[in-house]
Write an enzyme that holds these catalytic residues in place. Structure first.
Site, PDB file in Angstrom:
ATOM      1  N   TYR A 144       9.433   5.016  55.083  1.00  8.05           N
ATOM      2  CA  TYR A 144       8.951   4.339  56.279  1.00  8.05           C
ATOM      3  C   TYR A 144       9.272   5.184  57.505  1.00  8.05           C
ATOM      4  O   TYR A 144      10.389   5.682  57.637  1.00  8.05           O
ATOM      5  CB  TYR A 144       9.641   2.977  56.401  1.00  8.05           C
ATOM      6  CG  TYR A 144       9.259   2.187  57.639  1.00  8.05           C
ATOM      7  CD1 TYR A 144       7.959   1.740  57.826  1.00  8.05           C
ATOM      8  CD2 TYR A 144      10.215   1.878  58.609  1.00  8.05           C
ATOM      9  CE1 TYR A 144       7.614   1.002  58.955  1.00  8.05           C
ATOM     10  CE2 TYR A 144       9.876   1.132  59.737  1.00  8.05           C
ATOM     11  CZ  TYR A 144       8.583   0.695  59.911  1.00  8.05           C
ATOM     12  OH  TYR A 144       8.245  -0.029  61.018  1.00  8.05           O
ATOM     13  N   ASP A 239      13.120  12.518  58.696  1.00  7.77           N
ATOM     14  CA  ASP A 239      13.259  11.268  59.439  1.00  7.77           C
ATOM     15  C   ASP A 239      14.668  10.746  59.173  1.00  7.77           C
ATOM     16  O   ASP A 239      14.940  10.153  58.139  1.00  7.77           O
ATOM     17  CB  ASP A 239      12.196  10.264  58.979  1.00  7.77           C
ATOM     18  CG  ASP A 239      12.311   8.943  59.732  1.00  7.77           C
ATOM     19  OD1 ASP A 239      13.356   8.715  60.383  1.00  7.77           O
ATOM     20  OD2 ASP A 239      11.368   8.137  59.654  1.00  7.77           O
ATOM     21  N   LYS A 267      18.073   4.225  65.864  1.00  5.51           N
ATOM     22  CA  LYS A 267      19.184   3.391  65.382  1.00  5.51           C
ATOM     23  C   LYS A 267      20.563   3.802  65.945  1.00  5.51           C
ATOM     24  O   LYS A 267      20.816   3.550  67.106  1.00  5.51           O
ATOM     25  CB  LYS A 267      19.131   3.309  63.864  1.00  5.51           C
ATOM     26  CG  LYS A 267      17.794   2.646  63.450  1.00  5.51           C
ATOM     27  CD  LYS A 267      17.661   2.194  62.042  1.00  5.51           C
ATOM     28  CE  LYS A 267      16.377   1.379  61.913  1.00  5.51           C
ATOM     29  NZ  LYS A 267      15.415   1.842  60.930  1.00  5.51           N
TER      30      LYS A 267
HETATM   31  C1  LIG Z   1      13.887   2.009  61.352  1.00  2.24           C
HETATM   32  C2  LIG Z   1      13.187   3.241  60.952  1.00  2.24           C
HETATM   33  C3  LIG Z   1      12.121   3.767  61.689  1.00  2.24           C
HETATM   34  C4  LIG Z   1      11.495   3.038  62.843  1.00  2.24           C
HETATM   35  O1  LIG Z   1      12.341   2.923  63.929  1.00  2.24           O
HETATM   36  P1  LIG Z   1      12.014   1.781  65.024  1.00  2.24           P
HETATM   37  O2  LIG Z   1      13.056   2.000  66.061  1.00  2.24           O
HETATM   38  O3  LIG Z   1      12.130   0.478  64.290  1.00  2.24           O
HETATM   39  O4  LIG Z   1      10.639   2.015  65.498  1.00  2.24           O
HETATM   40  C5  LIG Z   1      11.609   4.995  61.328  1.00  2.24           C
HETATM   41  N1  LIG Z   1      12.100   5.656  60.281  1.00  2.24           N
HETATM   42  C6  LIG Z   1      13.111   5.185  59.531  1.00  2.24           C
HETATM   43  C7  LIG Z   1      13.632   5.985  58.390  1.00  2.24           C
HETATM   44  C8  LIG Z   1      13.679   3.949  59.826  1.00  2.24           C
HETATM   45  O5  LIG Z   1      14.645   3.463  59.039  1.00  2.24           O
END
Ligand SMILES: *Cc1c(COP(=O)(O)O)cnc(C)c1O
Length: 427
Positions: A144, A239, A267
């Site tokens: 994701y 990511d 995060k």
């Molecule tokens: C949470 C998450 C996102 C998205 O971040 P948001 O601040 O919710 O837009 C993207 N990549 C990973 C791996 C995530 O866990």
């Protein structure tokens, strides 16, 4: 467990907010419950509007690595807020945060702050396409990267839980340039690259997959991707929105000693306020406006409050190095879970890495998205509800990672272990 006020608020919320929540997985749909409305949180605990107390393993889905309302972070926010909350002009804090991230993660030579992980991955893809002059992207099933149109294909957790692998409203032509690889399967990527010679701009992945449950990379997988990208002139984008400053101070790339070309953050670097960032090699990042031609902007980017929370959080992480202790807690939890499952005769798989842990109800090892989909989500839903009854707040989906903070005490973990035993034996 009394949840009357949460129930009332949820019916009211559904009148003015789609589905009653501002992000889908909060709705508790897959565990067939109504969501709890939270009133406050402190340390390892959250408290709902009915006065119930829970040990929290969601941690706002990752950011709260120091626990909730950590005194130093709160103090820094209080100091900052008195001087105004947004100027739309540069501040020194933004430089400090960029410097801290660059120092912690050597592959990141320059960094641009944005407001969410979603925004960061959107911008990183635009940059990768411009830099390489190529259009196609390879992502992995079950990874994701935010709710970005061209990346909303087989995205793991949120969409996976609700059973919508693709979203209506994303035109097929928007995802035409997105190719799907299989996590932990280098051959699948080599094949995609061979079928699209000279056309792949970037390979983007979570180096530790955390949005299809927790699935670490198998030995050699990340290095294989690095070598392939080098050979083919493809940018490798990690990511680390979830894994950054979570599995180790330098992220998953430190643990596995892989140097990506670009990295996405979110995060933890915002300490619980809305922040995202993308960074990487200087020659790539210098393409971003106003240094270069690739446009990307944000009214609230580098917001002073968000930056203050991020600085306070990273400062403590850098000084205290809690990672060995976090890793010890997550392996303790996963050992307790395994032990409780064995004594109830329930087949499970568990994983722990730094401050992240996860489990699947499955007799078979889970190495990719297809295997995660085969695990027992019904059993998870029962287990989730039992745990909640015993005062433990887990993520309400079988496809999420769980997070431990520095605030989780030995007593918290012992109580959780007792709850594991009861919940798995159906109590
Ligand atoms: C949470 C998450 C996102 C998205 O971040 P948001 O601040 O919710 O837009 C993207 N990549 C990973 C791996 C995530 O866990």
């Amino acid at each position: 467990m009394q949840i009357r006020h949460s129930k009332q608020l949820f019916s009211r919320a559904q009148q003015s907010i789609p589905g009653g929540v501002n992000s889908p997985v909060r709705a508790f749909k897959s565990v067939k419950m109504n969501p709890l409305f939270i009133k406050r949180a402190l340390g390892s605990k959250i408290f709902d509007v009915d006065g119930n107390e829970y040990i929290d393993y969601v941690g706002s889905w990752g950011p709260m690595i120091l626990g909730h309302a950590r005194a130093e972070v709160v103090l820094k926010l209080e100091e900052t807020i008195r001087n105004g909350t947004s100027f739309g002009a540069p501040t020194e804090g933004e430089i400090q945060l960029a410097e801290m991230v660059c120092e912690a993660v050597p592959s990141v030579e320059m960094l641009r702050l944005v407001n969410s992980g979603t925004e960061a991955s959107m911008a990183a893809l635009r940059l990768a396409r411009s830099y390489t002059g190529r259009e196609k992207i390879i992502k992995f099933e079950g990874c994701y990267h935010g709710s970005v149109d061209p990346l909303l294909v087989q995205t793991g957790s949120g969409a996976m839980t609700l059973g919508i692998p693709d979203s209506p409203g994303v035109p097929p032509s928007f995802v035409e340039l997105t190719l799907q690889g299989k996590f932990n399967n280098l051959t699948s990527i080599i094949k995609l690259v061979e079928e699209n010679p000279g056309e792949i701009a970037a390979v983007i992945l979570e180096p530790v997959a955390g949005n299809m449950g927790l699935i670490p990379p198998e030995h050699g997988f990340l290095q294989g991707l690095r070598d392939l990208c080098d050979r083919e002139g493809i940018l490798l984008i990690f990511d680390e929105v979830m894994s950054g400053f979570r599995v180790e101070y330098g992220g998953a790339q430190e643990i596995f000693s892989i140097v990506p070309d670009m990295t996405i953050f979110g995060k933890v670097i915002g300490g619980g306020l809305p922040v995202g960032a993308y960074g990487g090699r200087q020659d790539i990042m210098l393409q971003v406006a106003p240094a270069g031609p690739v446009y990307q902007a944000g009214t609230l980017s580098g917001n002073p409050l968000a930056v203050a929370a991020g600085l306070a959080t990273l400062g403590i992480l850098n000084e205290e190095n809690p990672y060995p202790e976090l890793a010890q807690k997550t392996s303790w939890l996963s050992a307790e879970f395994k032990c409780a499952a064995e004594s109830s005769g329930i087949p499970i798989q568990t994983q722990a890495i730094g401050g992240m842990f996860g489990f699947f109800f499955s007799a078979e090892p889970v190495l990719n998205y297809q295997q995660a989909l085969k695990t027992d989500t019904e059993q998870f839903a029962n287990f989730f509800r039992n745990m909640l009854k015993h005062g433990i707040y887990l993520a309400p989906s079988a496809f999420e990672s769980l997070f431990v903070s520095t605030a989780h005490s030995e007593e918290d973990i012992e109580r959780t272990a007792v709850a594991f035993k009861k919940a798995l034996s159906g109590d």
